[in-house]
Scaffold this motif. Structure first.
Motif, PDB file in Angstrom:
ATOM      1  N   GLU A  83     125.890 -10.357  29.098  1.00 12.87           N
ATOM      2  CA  GLU A  83     126.961 -10.772  28.190  1.00 12.87           C
ATOM      3  C   GLU A  83     126.664 -10.428  26.724  1.00 12.87           C
ATOM      4  O   GLU A  83     127.431 -10.772  25.836  1.00 12.87           O
ATOM      5  CB  GLU A  83     127.197 -12.279  28.311  1.00 12.87           C
ATOM      6  N   ASP A  84     125.527  -9.760  26.476  1.00 14.62           N
ATOM      7  CA  ASP A  84     125.135  -9.467  25.090  1.00 14.62           C
ATOM      8  C   ASP A  84     125.773  -8.185  24.580  1.00 14.62           C
ATOM      9  O   ASP A  84     126.165  -7.307  25.355  1.00 14.62           O
ATOM     10  CB  ASP A  84     123.613  -9.340  25.005  1.00 14.62           C
ATOM     11  N   LEU A  85     125.830  -8.073  23.247  1.00 12.24           N
ATOM     12  CA  LEU A  85     126.324  -6.851  22.622  1.00 12.24           C
ATOM     13  C   LEU A  85     125.444  -5.661  22.982  1.00 12.24           C
ATOM     14  O   LEU A  85     124.233  -5.798  23.179  1.00 12.24           O
ATOM     15  CB  LEU A  85     126.355  -6.996  21.096  1.00 12.24           C
ATOM     16  N   GLY A  86     126.067  -4.492  23.017  1.00 13.23           N
ATOM     17  CA  GLY A  86     125.330  -3.269  23.281  1.00 13.23           C
ATOM     18  C   GLY A  86     125.553  -2.240  22.190  1.00 13.23           C
ATOM     19  O   GLY A  86     126.520  -2.310  21.418  1.00 13.23           O
ATOM     20  N   ILE A  87     124.618  -1.286  22.143  1.00 12.19           N
ATOM     21  CA  ILE A  87     124.770  -0.153  21.230  1.00 12.19           C
ATOM     22  C   ILE A  87     124.199   1.089  21.910  1.00 12.19           C
ATOM     23  O   ILE A  87     123.729   2.014  21.268  1.00 12.19           O
ATOM     24  CB  ILE A  87     124.117  -0.461  19.856  1.00 12.19           C
ATOM     25  N   TRP A  88     124.289   1.105  23.250  1.00 11.49           N
ATOM     26  CA  TRP A  88     123.754   2.231  24.009  1.00 11.49           C
ATOM     27  C   TRP A  88     124.769   3.356  24.181  1.00 11.49           C
ATOM     28  O   TRP A  88     124.441   4.409  24.711  1.00 11.49           O
ATOM     29  CB  TRP A  88     123.250   1.769  25.377  1.00 11.49           C
ATOM     30  N   SER A  89     126.007   3.145  23.724  1.00 11.95           N
ATOM     31  CA  SER A  89     127.065   4.129  23.905  1.00 11.95           C
ATOM     32  C   SER A  89     127.895   4.256  22.637  1.00 11.95           C
ATOM     33  O   SER A  89     128.076   3.279  21.895  1.00 11.95           O
ATOM     34  CB  SER A  89     127.971   3.692  25.064  1.00 11.95           C
ATOM     35  N   ASP A  90     128.424   5.443  22.402  1.00  9.34           N
ATOM     36  CA  ASP A  90     129.346   5.620  21.283  1.00  9.34           C
ATOM     37  C   ASP A  90     130.594   4.763  21.438  1.00  9.34           C
ATOM     38  O   ASP A  90     131.300   4.493  20.450  1.00  9.34           O
ATOM     39  CB  ASP A  90     129.746   7.093  21.156  1.00  9.34           C
ATOM     40  N   ASP A  91     130.888   4.317  22.652  1.00  9.01           N
ATOM     41  CA  ASP A  91     132.040   3.446  22.885  1.00  9.01           C
ATOM     42  C   ASP A  91     131.896   2.098  22.185  1.00  9.01           C
ATOM     43  O   ASP A  91     132.878   1.373  22.020  1.00  9.01           O
ATOM     44  CB  ASP A  91     132.238   3.202  24.388  1.00  9.01           C
ATOM     45  N   HIS A  92     130.670   1.744  21.783  1.00 12.03           N
ATOM     46  CA  HIS A  92     130.447   0.464  21.111  1.00 12.03           C
ATOM     47  C   HIS A  92     130.730   0.534  19.613  1.00 12.03           C
ATOM     48  O   HIS A  92     130.854  -0.511  18.965  1.00 12.03           O
ATOM     49  CB  HIS A  92     129.000   0.009  21.315  1.00 12.03           C
ATOM     50  N   ILE A  93     130.811   1.722  19.064  1.00 11.35           N
ATOM     51  CA  ILE A  93     130.889   1.862  17.606  1.00 11.35           C
ATOM     52  C   ILE A  93     132.139   1.205  17.038  1.00 11.35           C
ATOM     53  O   ILE A  93     132.077   0.506  16.019  1.00 11.35           O
ATOM     54  CB  ILE A  93     130.813   3.352  17.202  1.00 11.35           C
ATOM     55  N   GLU A  94     133.276   1.391  17.673  1.00  7.39           N
ATOM     56  CA  GLU A  94     134.526   0.863  17.118  1.00  7.39           C
ATOM     57  C   GLU A  94     134.489  -0.651  16.948  1.00  7.39           C
ATOM     58  O   GLU A  94     134.826  -1.184  15.886  1.00  7.39           O
ATOM     59  CB  GLU A  94     135.703   1.253  18.015  1.00  7.39           C
ATOM     60  N   GLY A  95     134.062  -1.364  17.989  1.00  7.57           N
ATOM     61  CA  GLY A  95     134.013  -2.818  17.893  1.00  7.57           C
ATOM     62  C   GLY A  95     133.011  -3.303  16.862  1.00  7.57           C
ATOM     63  O   GLY A  95     133.282  -4.253  16.109  1.00  7.57           O
ATOM     64  N   LEU A  96     131.847  -2.675  16.824  1.00 11.02           N
ATOM     65  CA  LEU A  96     130.843  -3.042  15.825  1.00 11.02           C
ATOM     66  C   LEU A  96     131.344  -2.749  14.414  1.00 11.02           C
ATOM     67  O   LEU A  96     131.107  -3.528  13.485  1.00 11.02           O
ATOM     68  CB  LEU A  96     129.543  -2.303  16.104  1.00 11.02           C
ATOM     69  N   SER A  97     132.047  -1.651  14.260  1.00  9.67           N
ATOM     70  CA  SER A  97     132.612  -1.302  12.955  1.00  9.67           C
ATOM     71  C   SER A  97     133.629  -2.342  12.505  1.00  9.67           C
ATOM     72  O   SER A  97     133.714  -2.665  11.310  1.00  9.67           O
ATOM     73  CB  SER A  97     133.254   0.085  13.018  1.00  9.67           C
ATOM     74  N   ASN A  98     134.382  -2.893  13.438  1.00  7.36           N
ATOM     75  CA  ASN A  98     135.328  -3.959  13.086  1.00  7.36           C
ATOM     76  C   ASN A  98     134.600  -5.177  12.537  1.00  7.36           C
ATOM     77  O   ASN A  98     135.042  -5.786  11.542  1.00  7.36           O
ATOM     78  CB  ASN A  98     136.161  -4.351  14.310  1.00  7.36           C
ATOM     79  N   ILE A  99     133.492  -5.560  13.172  1.00  7.65           N
ATOM     80  CA  ILE A  99     132.692  -6.683  12.668  1.00  7.65           C
ATOM     81  C   ILE A  99     132.237  -6.399  11.244  1.00  7.65           C
ATOM     82  O   ILE A  99     132.344  -7.243  10.344  1.00  7.65           O
ATOM     83  CB  ILE A  99     131.471  -6.934  13.570  1.00  7.65           C
TER      84      ILE A  99
END
Length: 339
Positions: free
Chosen positions: A72-88
């Motif tokens: 259930e933790d956040l990930g950063i292993w994929s470019d697919d995670h960048i958009e959501g992290l960028s929103n934060i």
């Protein structure tokens, strides 16, 4: 007189508006188990920015799927995670906060399906899986994954990166003689046990030139574990590599009973700061404004990391400002009730 807690602090090219930091805390809120940020994350982190926390860390973000602390933790292993992290990042920066991300690999403490990896095949306890001993290829791939995580963090707009080398997770497992029984260049002597972190820092700095923090467990609560003198050595080595701040926690390497009292880890930050001549962050049951002010005023640490207190009170900086008689500008929408 301005309260020390509310003085700005600059590290490299980033100026934090005050010395208050939201410590990384797992939120277990990735509902699809895909590591992507959710609406909860946007609300959770942005509310602390509205509350005037100077630097907000997201929870530990896994650099590989297999290295997650939990699914259930956040990930950063994929470019697919960048958009959501960028929103934060964008939502929090809009409110004046700086934003950091903690890059992590859980090692033998990963609670995920399938095999897990560690420096040596030693389970954390009798309820956890026995990990596979990492091969040279595993080590190379993991160090590369840290670098790719740093690249994605930069693309997402984060102000700070912290490497999670504490609490018994993978980097900590390499550092500790309690969990690292290797006989190659990554095990044995203190110098060898540092090599995994050393190469990870080198790799991350290939793509990241902003402030770089490292969280350590500066007390392993075992007579055969690393001592504070070992962590002063590690901190000195990290400073030579360009690390900017050591975030000083303790424990988690092995099961241990810890006598936790208010500020129980501050002396570790104080010693590492004084003897390794590097900036430090103090963390651990820091809840009271006068307690936080004393740490900064007496230069025992450079930043104060708050965890559960900021879960209880997202507007803790205002509480501290009122008690310390410091001026803290309210969000304009809150001015009628802030002052």
């Amino acid at each position: 007189m301005t309260a020390a807690l509310f003085t700005p602090h600059t590290i490299k090219n980033v100026t934090f508006p005050n010395r208050i930091v939201m410590s990384p805390m797992c939120m277990y809120s990735c509902e699809a188990r895909d590591g992507k940020a959710t609406r909860f994350h946007y609300t959770h982190y942005t509310s602390r920015a509205v509350g005037k926390v100077g630097l907000i860390f997201t929870e530990a973000a896994a650099i590989t799927m297999q290295g997650r602390i939990s699914p259930e933790d956040l990930g950063i292993w994929s470019d697919d995670h960048i958009e959501g992290l960028s929103n934060i990042v964008n939502l929090s920066q809009e409110q004046g906060a700086k934003v950091g991300i903690q890059l992590a690999h859980a090692g033998r403490k990963a609670k995920v399906d399938g095999p897990i990896l560690a420096p040596s095949p030693l389970p954390f306890d009798d309820k956890m899986k026995t990990p596979e001993e990492m091969t040279k290829d595993h080590i190379h791939d993991t160090i590369t994954a840290f670098r790719e995580g740093a690249r994605r963090a930069k693309e997402a707009g984060f102000d700070v990166i912290e490497l999670h080398a504490a609490h018994g997770y993978l980097i900590n497992e390499f550092l500790s003689p309690l969990t690292n029984k290797r006989d190659d260049k990554y095990g044995g002597s203190r110098e060898n046990r540092y090599n995994f972190l050393k190469e990870t820092i080198e790799s991350v700095k290939e793509v990241w030139d902003g402030p770089l923090f490292v969280r350590v467990s500066a007390d392993e609560y075992h007579e055969e574990g690393n001592t504070i003198d070992d962590f002063i050595y590690f901190a000195s080595e990290m400073k030579n590599q360009g690390v900017n701040l050591i975030d000083c926690s303790t424990g988690g390497v092995i099961p241990a009973k810890i006598d936790a009292y208010p500020g129980y880890q501050v002396t570790h930050a104080e010693r590492i700061r004084g003897e390794a001549n590097i900036a430090t962050g103090a963390v651990g049951l820091i809840t009271h404004p006068l307690q936080a002010e004393e740490i900064i005023q007496n230069e025992r640490a450079d930043l104060v990391f708050l965890a559960r207190e900021l879960l209880r009170n997202p507007y803790w900086p205002r509480t501290a400002a009122v008690e310390l008689g410091a001026e803290l500008k309210a969000p304009k929408q809150y001015e009628r009730g802030w002052n």
